[in-house]
Design a protein around this motif. Structure first.
Motif, PDB file in Angstrom:
ATOM      1  N   VAL A  11      -4.155   9.817  26.700  1.00 20.31           N
ATOM      2  CA  VAL A  11      -3.273   9.146  27.651  1.00 20.31           C
ATOM      3  C   VAL A  11      -3.379   7.636  27.456  1.00 20.31           C
ATOM      4  O   VAL A  11      -4.446   7.057  27.641  1.00 20.31           O
ATOM      5  N   ASN A  12      -2.273   7.012  27.064  1.00 23.40           N
ATOM      6  CA  ASN A  12      -2.101   5.566  26.940  1.00 23.40           C
ATOM      7  C   ASN A  12      -2.859   4.890  25.792  1.00 23.40           C
ATOM      8  O   ASN A  12      -2.445   3.847  25.331  1.00 23.40           O
ATOM      9  N   VAL A  13      -3.968   5.428  25.332  1.00 22.37           N
ATOM     10  CA  VAL A  13      -4.697   4.803  24.222  1.00 22.37           C
ATOM     11  C   VAL A  13      -5.066   5.871  23.185  1.00 22.37           C
ATOM     12  O   VAL A  13      -5.326   7.017  23.532  1.00 22.37           O
ATOM     13  N   PRO A  14      -5.113   5.475  21.910  1.00 25.91           N
ATOM     14  CA  PRO A  14      -5.507   6.442  20.881  1.00 25.91           C
ATOM     15  C   PRO A  14      -7.020   6.683  20.884  1.00 25.91           C
ATOM     16  O   PRO A  14      -7.776   5.916  21.476  1.00 25.91           O
ATOM     17  N   VAL A  15      -7.443   7.746  20.240  1.00 28.94           N
ATOM     18  CA  VAL A  15      -8.875   7.942  19.980  1.00 28.94           C
ATOM     19  C   VAL A  15      -9.300   6.770  19.110  1.00 28.94           C
ATOM     20  O   VAL A  15      -8.655   6.480  18.092  1.00 28.94           O
ATOM     21  N   GLN A  38       0.118  10.532  24.768  1.00 32.98           N
ATOM     22  CA  GLN A  38       1.010  10.358  25.911  1.00 32.98           C
ATOM     23  C   GLN A  38       1.045   8.869  26.216  1.00 32.98           C
ATOM     24  O   GLN A  38       0.034   8.289  26.559  1.00 32.98           O
ATOM     25  N   SER A  39       2.194   8.256  26.062  1.00 32.67           N
ATOM     26  CA  SER A  39       2.280   6.825  26.279  1.00 32.67           C
ATOM     27  C   SER A  39       3.614   6.463  26.908  1.00 32.67           C
ATOM     28  O   SER A  39       4.638   7.069  26.611  1.00 32.67           O
ATOM     29  N   SER A  40       3.586   5.446  27.752  1.00 28.81           N
ATOM     30  CA  SER A  40       4.813   4.989  28.398  1.00 28.81           C
ATOM     31  C   SER A  40       5.555   3.989  27.518  1.00 28.81           C
ATOM     32  O   SER A  40       6.650   3.579  27.844  1.00 28.81           O
ATOM     33  N   VAL A  41       4.952   3.605  26.411  1.00 33.18           N
ATOM     34  CA  VAL A  41       5.608   2.691  25.470  1.00 33.18           C
ATOM     35  C   VAL A  41       5.898   3.441  24.173  1.00 33.18           C
ATOM     36  O   VAL A  41       5.508   4.592  24.009  1.00 33.18           O
ATOM     37  N   ASP A  42       6.557   2.799  23.249  1.00 30.11           N
ATOM     38  CA  ASP A  42       6.939   3.444  22.003  1.00 30.11           C
ATOM     39  C   ASP A  42       5.786   3.642  21.015  1.00 30.11           C
ATOM     40  O   ASP A  42       5.976   4.211  19.957  1.00 30.11           O
ATOM     41  N   ASP A  43       4.601   3.176  21.325  1.00 29.75           N
ATOM     42  CA  ASP A  43       3.449   3.328  20.441  1.00 29.75           C
ATOM     43  C   ASP A  43       2.926   4.760  20.534  1.00 29.75           C
ATOM     44  O   ASP A  43       2.486   5.201  21.588  1.00 29.75           O
ATOM     45  N   THR A  44       2.976   5.487  19.439  1.00 24.49           N
ATOM     46  CA  THR A  44       2.541   6.889  19.453  1.00 24.49           C
ATOM     47  C   THR A  44       1.336   7.151  18.553  1.00 24.49           C
ATOM     48  O   THR A  44       1.047   8.292  18.220  1.00 24.49           O
ATOM     49  N   GLN A  45       0.631   6.091  18.160  1.00 31.58           N
ATOM     50  CA  GLN A  45      -0.558   6.260  17.321  1.00 31.58           C
ATOM     51  C   GLN A  45      -1.603   7.066  18.086  1.00 31.58           C
ATOM     52  O   GLN A  45      -1.973   6.718  19.205  1.00 31.58           O
ATOM     53  N   ALA A  46      -2.093   8.148  17.497  1.00 32.59           N
ATOM     54  CA  ALA A  46      -3.035   9.029  18.180  1.00 32.59           C
ATOM     55  C   ALA A  46      -4.494   8.705  17.868  1.00 32.59           C
ATOM     56  O   ALA A  46      -5.375   8.968  18.677  1.00 32.59           O
TER      57      ALA A  46
END
Length: 133
Positions: A86-90, A112-120
């Motif tokens: 949620v919100n930050v990557p590992v 899961q992010s509210s911005v377009d950043d989808t880095q996991a």
């Protein structure tokens, strides 16, 4: 001449014994390998996360523990499932290995992010390895 033969024979026996001992240790894996932290959503979430029963419930918890306790812990193994971030990557900040048990078909890290950043996963150390996601 016989005395010389006994010395050589004794040396050969000692050498052979050393080779057998070396082969025994070589088959056992690295002598100073670190331990493994486990991740499973049904684990008890009990530090040091070193059994499936005591496994961390999320990846970041086990990664943080392994990094803080490196080299005693150098691997994090994640079992089958989907692991949301949620919100930050590992974030991997130490020289550890993060791997899945059965590969990317069975284990997923998703963001899961509210911005377009989808880095996991964010790797912040040259010695870190991520495998099977």
């Amino acid at each position: 001449m016989i005395r010389s033969h006994k010395l050589v024979g004794g040396f050969c026996k000692a050498l052979a014994g050393g080779i057998v001992l070396l082969v025994m240790f070589a088959g056992a894996g690295p002598l100073f390998a670190g331990s493994t932290c486990y991740v499973w959503t049904a684990g008890a979430d009990m530090s040091p996360y070193d059994t499936w029963g005591d496994a961390a419930n999320d990846i970041q918890t086990a990664v943080d523990y392994a990094v803080a306790n490196y080299p005693a812990f150098d691997t994090v193994v994640v079992t089958n499932g989907a692991y949301p971030q949620v919100n930050v990557p590992v974030q991997i900040t130490g020289p550890i290995t993060l791997r899945s048990v059965n590969g990317q078909e069975y284990t997923t890290i998703w963001r899961q992010s509210s911005v377009d950043d989808t880095q996991a996963v964010y790797i912040a150390h040259n010695g870190a390895v991520v495998d099977g996601f």
